[in-house]
Motif scaffolding. Structure first.
Motif, PDB file in Angstrom:
ATOM      1  N   GLU A 157      -6.464 -13.933   0.925  1.00  0.00           N
ATOM      2  CA  GLU A 157      -6.162 -12.597   0.420  1.00  0.00           C
ATOM      3  C   GLU A 157      -7.148 -12.202  -0.673  1.00  0.00           C
ATOM      4  O   GLU A 157      -7.616 -11.051  -0.728  1.00  0.00           O
ATOM      5  N   THR A 161      -9.908  -8.993  -0.534  1.00  0.00           N
ATOM      6  CA  THR A 161      -9.954  -7.905  -1.523  1.00  0.00           C
ATOM      7  C   THR A 161     -11.200  -7.947  -2.403  1.00  0.00           C
ATOM      8  O   THR A 161     -11.270  -7.233  -3.409  1.00  0.00           O
ATOM      9  N   SER A 222      -0.269  -8.739  -3.576  1.00  0.00           N
ATOM     10  CA  SER A 222      -1.620  -8.282  -3.271  1.00  0.00           C
ATOM     11  C   SER A 222      -1.649  -7.514  -1.950  1.00  0.00           C
ATOM     12  O   SER A 222      -2.304  -6.475  -1.824  1.00  0.00           O
ATOM     13  N   LYS A 223      -0.933  -8.030  -0.966  1.00  0.00           N
ATOM     14  CA  LYS A 223      -0.875  -7.345   0.336  1.00  0.00           C
ATOM     15  C   LYS A 223      -0.258  -5.956   0.193  1.00  0.00           C
ATOM     16  O   LYS A 223      -0.678  -5.002   0.848  1.00  0.00           O
ATOM     17  N   ASP A 226      -2.815  -3.883  -2.402  1.00  0.00           N
ATOM     18  CA  ASP A 226      -4.197  -3.816  -1.913  1.00  0.00           C
ATOM     19  C   ASP A 226      -5.207  -3.556  -3.038  1.00  0.00           C
ATOM     20  O   ASP A 226      -5.981  -2.597  -2.999  1.00  0.00           O
ATOM     21  N   LYS A 228      -8.567  -3.949  -5.347  1.00  0.00           N
ATOM     22  CA  LYS A 228      -9.957  -4.167  -4.965  1.00  0.00           C
ATOM     23  C   LYS A 228     -10.719  -4.886  -6.074  1.00  0.00           C
ATOM     24  O   LYS A 228     -10.898  -4.356  -7.165  1.00  0.00           O
TER      25      LYS A 228
END
Length: 278
Positions: A157, A161, A222-223, A226, A228
């Motif tokens: 993950e 990102t 985090s999923k 999202d 960056k």
């Protein structure tokens, strides 16, 4: 021969070692290793001749060895040391029967690693075998294997990102660990009296369970969000760790004591020599 046995061979011959706390690596005195494996009365001269025999070794010598100040009979002096990797490279150039066990072990490890790269499941199978041999319980092993899976999902993950491997991964790990345990990874290892040993391999069942919760929480957050890049992931890491911190506080309030333990694997696992006698 295991890595532990390889280290023991050095230790039996009183090879000087230095632990680098920043790099978290052991350094071994080159001249001591050469003397131990060759029985040379003049290991310094042996090293000079060895470098002449092996031009590639001589060419990379500056990258292999690191001069460190150590106490000698004549006071403190700069002496060449090398990491385990560097020592193994030097051993390859030693045509001595005593060096053969190391060479055979290195060849075996290399072969196993190639097999594991082609079939990653073999790595898991080998890990289970190794943990059983060291005396860990089946329950602990199952939890540790699960923690590896959770950690892999988290790093995947992070990669997705835009987080960079290495320092950024380590920094996010520190944030998660510090949030739920109160320690950075390095502080946690110091608390348990660890050096090169893996922190997770020395966690109790409760510690590793909370670490799994923290990392799994960070992954799911985090999923959902999202984020960056590294900077955005720092808040996710903190929030993931805080989920485990809340669970820890709740459990400790009922237990009446901290679940953060200074215990490490060597405190509760039987020494291999003892297991062999049983």
């Amino acid at each position: 021969m295991t890595k532990k046995q390889a280290l023991q061979l050095f230790e039996e011959r009183k090879v000087r070692t230095v632990w680098d706390d920043q790099e978290e690596k052991w350094y071994f005195c080159v001249v001591d290793v050469v003397e131990a494996l060759t029985d040379s009365k003049n290991p310094t001269d042996y090293i000079k001749k060895m470098r002449k025999r092996d031009p590639l070794l001589a060419e990379g010598w500056g990258q292999i060895v690191t001069p460190l100040s150590v106490q000698t009979a004549g006071g403190k002096q700069k002496t060449n040391f090398a990491t385990m990797e560097g020592i193994f490279r030097i051993i390859q150039s030693i045509p001595s029967p005593k060096a053969e066990p190391f060479k055979q072990w290195m060849a075996q490890v290399a072969s196993q690693r190639i097999d594991q790269m082609q079939d990653p499941e073999l790595s898991i199978d080998q890990a289970i075998i190794d943990y059983k041999r060291l005396g860990y319980s089946d329950a602990w092993i199952n939890q540790r294997i699960k923690s590896i899976e959770v950690r892999k999902e988290l790093t995947d993950e992070w990669k997705r990102t835009g987080v960079k491997e290495g320092l950024e991964y380590a920094s996010l790990t520190d944030i998660i660990t510090r949030e739920w345990s109160g320690f950075t990874t390095k502080q946690y290892k110091h608390f348990k009296g660890l050096k090169k040993e893996n922190l997770r391999d020395n966690m109790t069942n409760l510690e590793i369970a909370l670490n799994i919760l923290a990392e799994a929480s960070a992954t799911e957050l985090s999923k959902q969000r999202d984020p960056k890049g590294f900077n955005a992931q720092t808040q996710v890491a903190k929030d993931g760790g805080s989920v485990a911190k809340a669970a820890r506080n709740e459990l400790e309030s009922k237990l009446g004591h901290s679940i953060i333990s200074s215990a490490k694997a060597s405190d509760y696992l039987l020494p291999e020599e003892t297991k062999d006698e049983q």
